[in-house]
Design an enzyme around this catalytic site. Structure first.
Site, mmCIF file in Angstrom:
data_model
loop_
_atom_site.group_PDB
_atom_site.id
_atom_site.type_symbol
_atom_site.label_atom_id
_atom_site.label_comp_id
_atom_site.label_asym_id
_atom_site.label_seq_id
_atom_site.Cartn_x
_atom_site.Cartn_y
_atom_site.Cartn_z
ATOM 1 N NE ARG A 31 -2.529 0.996 3.660
ATOM 2 C CZ ARG A 31 -3.439 0.853 4.622
ATOM 3 N NH1 ARG A 31 -4.716 0.770 4.325
ATOM 4 N NH2 ARG A 31 -3.045 0.762 5.879
ATOM 5 N NE ARG A 44 -1.708 -0.703 11.035
ATOM 6 C CZ ARG A 44 -1.560 -0.627 9.708
ATOM 7 N NH1 ARG A 44 -0.385 -0.818 9.163
ATOM 8 N NH2 ARG A 44 -2.594 -0.358 8.964
#
Ligand code: ADP
Ligand code: ZN
Length: 216
Positions: free
Chosen positions: A127, A171
C-alpha cells in the site's frame, strides 16, 4: 444513512468509504486520516497520538471518543455518515451507541469486510498513499504514477511508517484482540452485514450496496 465499516487493516475500508461517500453524499469519517493529518500538522492531538500510531497500538479510547463526538456534531453529518476505522474497541462502540441514542439516531448498518488473513499482509506491504488527500494505491494491483505524484491533488505518494512489516504484525494482533469482538457485538444487535472483500473494488462496492438495500 449512518454506517460503520468494520474489518482488519488493509481490507479496503477507506476505498469503499470514499465510494459510498460519493454515492450517498454523506461524509467519510476516517479516524486514521484525521490522526495522520493532525500528526502532519503537529497539533496537540497529533502529538498525543504519535507514539501509539507508530507502534501500531490503539490511541486511547477517551481521545478517540472525544474526537468522534466533536466530528459527529458538524453540520455535514446531519444526513448520515460513514465511519471508517471507528469504533475499534468495545468501549468505543458503547460510547458511540450512547452518543447516537441520545440523539435518537442509531446506526443503520455495520458492514464487515472480510479478507483471508494471509492476503492482508501483502496488501498492507504494497500500500502507498497520498500525503495530502489520503488516496490509496497498491504497487501491484493499482500502481501509483512513476513520479509518485497524486493524480488527484499533486501530493506526494508515500508509504505509511506503520505499513512496514514489524508494525503490520502488531496492528493485526491488536485487531484480533480489541476490534474483532465488535463482530459479535453488532451481530447481537442485528445490524451486522458481512461482505467478501477479496474481490475487485467495484465488486466489493456492489456487494456493499446489495447488503445495504432495504435499510435506507
Ligand atoms: P488501518 O485501517 O490501515 O489499520 P487506520 O488509518 O485506520 O489504519 O489507523 C492507523 C492508526 O491510527 C491505528 O493503528 C491506530 O494507532 C490509530 N487509530 C485509528 N483509528 C483509531 C481508533 N478508532 N481507536 C484507536 N486508535 C485508532
Ligand atoms: Zn492526493
Amino acid at each position: 444513512m449512518r454506517l460503520v465499516l468494520l474489518g482488519p487493516p488493509g481490507v479496503g475500508k477507506g476505498t469503499q468509504a470514499k465510494q459510498l461517500e460519493k454515492k450517498y453524499r454523506i461524509p467519510q469519517i476516517s479516524t486514521g486520516d484525521i490522526l495522520r493529518a493532525s500528526l502532519r500538522d503537529g497539533t496537540p492531538l497529533g502529538l498525543r497520538a504519535k507514539s501509539y500510531i507508530e507502534k501500531g497500538k490503539l490511541v486511547p479510547d477517551d481521545v478517540i471518543i472525544n474526537l468522534i463526538r466533536e466530528r459527529l456534531q458538524k453540520n455535514d453529518c446531519k444526513n448520515g455518515f460513514i465511519l471508517d476505522g471507528f469504533p475499534r474497541s468495545i468501549p468505543q462502540a458503547e460510547a458511540l451507541d450512547i452518543m447516537l441514542n441520545e440523539l435518537n439516531t442509531p446506526l443503520h448498518s455495520v458492514v464487515n469486510i472480510e479478507v483471508p488473513g494471509e492476503k492482508i499482509i501483502n496488501r498492507l506491504k504494497n500500500r502507498r498513499i497520498c500525503r495530502k488527500c489520503a488516496k490509496d494505491f497498491n504497487l501491484i494491483t493499482n500502481p501509483p504514477p512513476a513520479d509518485m505524484k497524486c493524480p488527484e491533488c499533486g501530493g506526494e505518494i508515500f508509504q505509511r511508517n506503520d505499513d512496514k512489516e514489524v508494525t503490520i504484525q502488531n496492528r493485526l494482533a491488536v485487531y484480533d484482540k480489541e476490534t474483532a469482538p465488535l463482530i459479535e457485538y453488532y451481530s447481537g444487535k442485528k445490524i451486522l452485514r458481512t461482505v467478501n472483500g477479496y474481490n475487485k473494488h467495484e465488486e466489493v462496492h456492489d456487494s456493499i450496496i446489495m447488503v445495504l438495500e432495504g435499510v435506507h
